[in-house]
Each structure stands twice: as C-alpha cells, then as structure tokens.
Scaffold this active site. Structure first.
Site, short mmCIF file in Angstrom:
data_model
loop_
_atom_site.label_atom_id
_atom_site.label_comp_id
_atom_site.label_asym_id
_atom_site.label_seq_id
_atom_site.Cartn_x
_atom_site.Cartn_y
_atom_site.Cartn_z
N ASP A 102 48.04 35.62 43.52
CA ASP A 102 49.05 36.04 42.55
C ASP A 102 48.45 36.15 41.15
O ASP A 102 48.17 35.14 40.51
CB ASP A 102 50.20 35.03 42.56
N ASP A 285 49.66 43.54 39.00
CA ASP A 285 50.22 42.41 39.73
C ASP A 285 49.95 42.53 41.22
O ASP A 285 50.37 43.50 41.86
CB ASP A 285 51.74 42.34 39.47
#
Ligand SMILES: *[C@@H]1O[C@H](CO)[C@@H](O)[C@H](O)[C@H]1NC(C)=O
Ligand SMILES: *[C@@H]1O[C@H](CO)[C@@H](O)[C@H](O)[C@H]1NC(C)=O
Length: 413
Positions: A102, A285
């Site tokens: 992440d 992301d």
C-alpha cells in the site's frame, strides 16, 4: 496468452535527464503475488471510489472520531477484489504474513487473517494503533515492536507494527505493508507516550543501513499475466531488468492534499487534446486498481471517446468501431509523456465476465473519482497504470519516478 508487440516509434516527446540511482548487487527483491479475491471483480469501482473519498477526507479531518464511524455504519463493507501481496516474516522464529502493498498508507500491521504469533522478539508498547482506510475499512489494535524480515536475510530490528484486534475490509489477507510517506502515520498511535510519526519499514531499512537509498521500486504484472508472481517490489534501488530506457522523476507536488501522498503534477491529454489544463495534482496508489479522473475530466474523456456508461457494469463502454478509433491517453509528468495506448485503456476482454460484462464488449479502465478537479487530488494512477510503467517511490529525494517496461505498449488487453 499474451502477445507482446513493442512499438519502435519514439513515444516520449521530451527527455529529461536524471541522475540514475546506484544499484547494488544485493538488491532486495520480493515477488508481488497477484490474487483475485473471490470469484469476480465486481466491486472494483466501489472500492476505488471509497478509497478516493478517504484520501480526501483523511487530510480534511486528520483523525476519525467515533461519531464518524456511526454515520458510516450503513455503508456496506467492501473488501478488495484484486490483491497485490508480498510475504513478510515477523518474529523470532518468524511467522509469514501475506500483506497488501500500500503506497497510500504507511503503517504496517498484521492479524486480519492469520493471527499474530507472539515470539521471543515481540514487545508490547502498551499503546494502540488505529488507521482508517475507507468508510468501512479500518484496523484497530495493539502496537508491538518486533523483528520484521523481508526476503532472504534482510531484517529490521525494532519495527513498530499494529496487531489487529478489529478490522473491516481485509478479507483474505493478513494485513498491510505501508509504503507511503511517513507523514501518513501521524496520530495513528494512541497511548500515554505516542510518537508523532511511526518510522516505516523502508525508513527503518534505511536507518539501519540495510539499504543504500530510502526508496522502493515496483513492477506490476498485467491482470492477464499467466504467472501471478511476476510482479516485483525492490527495496533500496531499482531493478534494471524490469524497465527499459531511463527513469524519469518528478518531485512530489506542493498541492495539498496530494502532497501528503505519493503526489505528482500532471497534464492530461487525449490524443493531442488537453482534457485538463494547465496542471493538476494527483497521486499514485497501489491499492487503487483503475485510473481515476476528476468528474469533470472523466466527463470530458467520455465525450471525446464517445463512450457510454454501461448500466450493468457501470464502466465506460465502447463499440468495436469506437475502440478502433480510440486515441492514446497521456499523462505528461515533469515534461515527459507517459502514454496509455488504446489497449492500455481497456479492461482485459478475457476478464469481461469478472466485472459482469459481456465477452464481445469493450470496457474502459478509466473511472470517475467522484469530485470535480481543483480540489488538490484530481487523479489516481492505480495498478492499471503501474502494470504499464515501472515505478520508483523515492523518500530521500521526495520524488516519484516512472520508466517504460517491455509491457508499456503491449496488447495484453
Ligand atoms: C525538484 O526538487 C529539487 C530538490 O528540492 C530541486 O532542486 C529541483 O529544482 C526540483 N525540480 C523541479 C522540476 O521543480
Ligand atoms: C460476484 O461475487 C459476489 C460475492 O461473491 C456475488 O454476490 C455476485 O453475485 C457476483 N457477481 C457476478 C456477476 O458473478
């Protein structure tokens, strides 16, 4: 099967020279395993949009208060459909955990799936960790200090980790490996003596002299790739076997809230038409799957492509002849065009049924961010972009780099 055809035309309109990072022989490379969580991928749009909402909310209200949780109670839990995972060992003797990578958050924690095993190296701090990822996606639990091992023999001593006692939205994984900027850990530890920030795994590898540069690089495999482990996460340098040409860097944007993440400025063009001007800030992301554009830019894209919003899948849909006329979408970042060819803009047709689509239709991987541009976070480059471009997240120099790969122009979809 993939058919890889490389365009030989020069596609970068401008070349910006940059100092290459010195690559050691002993780079730490971890395979990224890609996994479809469940039988289909029908909640990608909801998941991406909830995530986009959270990126904006997090900066508006630094910490989630319990009242917010109540107002969110009627929102359904959306587990991630498509997981990009690395195996991380924690403790002594080590226990392996499957963690989502992440870049949009920075705490590392375990205990969602496989429970945390206390070992001789586990130390409780008596404090709590709490991180919110979306309307109904969070972790809460105890903070531990433990030994974290990545790959062969690369070990971090004294890493702060969260040990989940409550989680939502993490079905099928054990936790998160937080690769975002350290600023995102602000106020995530609650207790008598909370640190302002929690050094990330990458920060500690660097400060303990295990890696030469405070950065991570990534190579993602396409969804259609037969080998589900051909993605790679590299700590401390870049892996020249995974990209072609030069890495082009761009400083982190100064526009908030994108500046709190791996945020960059870009100009977005469809063919030769600017669809937003002059420059807009967005983020990179790894837990967003598609490519999100601010609502007004998304509408402009829909208009120039002639796509319709498919009422079953809610993806933009093209006819075959519209697809044949589709032009490239360009993200111009610090003077360099990063091109998404027509094939790079469409959902892999082999997987149409996974999003509830029909086999002979063409669906686009460009989605609506949910708010208009001008809010300081106007696009998100998700894994569909990262499977076409090698990426470098450089903490030391506060910049993001991208390079072409053998798959940038391939016809995988
Ligand atoms: C990027 O940041 C570096 C270091 O702060 C600075 O020297 C450089 O001029 C910046 N580049 C651009 C294009 O703004
Ligand atoms: C996708 O999976 C969910 C949950 O497993 C299920 O409710 C839904 O009906 C499935 N959709 C399709 C199109 O298969």
């Amino acid at each position: 099967m993939l058919s890889i055809s490389l365009l030989t035309t020069l596609l970068l309109s401008l070349t910006v020279s940059s100092t290459p990072i010195i690559v050691r022989n002993s780079l730490l490379r971890l395979p990224i395993t890609k996994r479809i969580n469940g039988n289909n991928l029908t909640t990608i749009l909801e998941h991406d949009q909830a995530r986009a909402q959270e990126f904006r909310r997090r900066s508006a209200a630094a910490n989630l208060k319990s009242g917010d949780l109540n107002t969110r109670a009627n929102v359904p839990i959306i587990n991630q459909d498509l997981d990009f995972i690395v195996e991380v060992n924690i403790g002594s003797p080590p226990t392996p955990y499957q963690l989502l990578i992440d870049t949009g958050s920075s705490n590392t924690w375990v205990g969602a799936g496989r429970l945390y095993t206390e070992t001789s190296s586990s130390v409780t701090t008596g404090q709590q960790v709490s991180v919110t990822y979306g309307p109904r996606s969070f972790v809460a639990g105890a903070e531990y200090i433990d030994t974290v091992s990545l790959g062969l023999g690369l070990t971090i001593e004294g890493q702060s980790i969260g040990v989940a006692s409550m989680t939502e939205g993490f079905l099928g994984v054990d936790g998160i490996l937080g690769l975002g900027p350290v600023g995102l850990t602000a106020d995530t530890v609650i207790g008598p003596n909370p640190p302002r920030f929690v050094p990330t795994v990458t920060d500690n590898l660097y400060s303990q002299h295990s890696i030469e540069s405070n950065l991570v690089s990534m190579s993602f495999s396409p969804l259609t790739s037969v080998d589900s482990s051909d993605g790679e996460l590299t700590f401390g340098g870049t892996d020249a076997s995974k990209y072609v040409g030069e890495i082009h860097y761009s400083n982190i944007t100064s526009t908030s809230p994108a500046s709190e993440y791996w945020g960059i400025d870009a100009q977005i063009k469809y063919g030769s038409t600017l669809i937003i001007q002059p420059f807009t800030a967005g983020i990179v992301d790894t837990r967003t799957i598609l490519i999100s554009l601010a609502s007004d830019v998304f509408k402009a894209y829909q208009q120039v492509t002639g796509a319709v919003l498919d009422k079953y899948t809610r993806y933009l849909r093209l006819t075959q002849s519209q697809y044949e006329n589709l032009q490239s979408l360009f993200f111009n970042i610090n003077g360099v065009d990063f091109e998404l060819t027509p094939n790079a803009q469409i959902w892999p047709r082999l997987y149409n049924s996974y999003i509830g689509g029909e086999p002979d239709k063409v669906y686009l991987m460009i989605e609506d961010l949910g708010t208009n541009s001008g809010e300081g976070l106007d696009f998100i480059l998700g894994t569909n972009f990262l499977e076409r471009y090698y990426s470098v997240f450089d903490t030391e120099n506060r910049r993001v780099g991208f390079a072409q790969t053998a798959r940038t122009f391939s016809q995988t979809n």
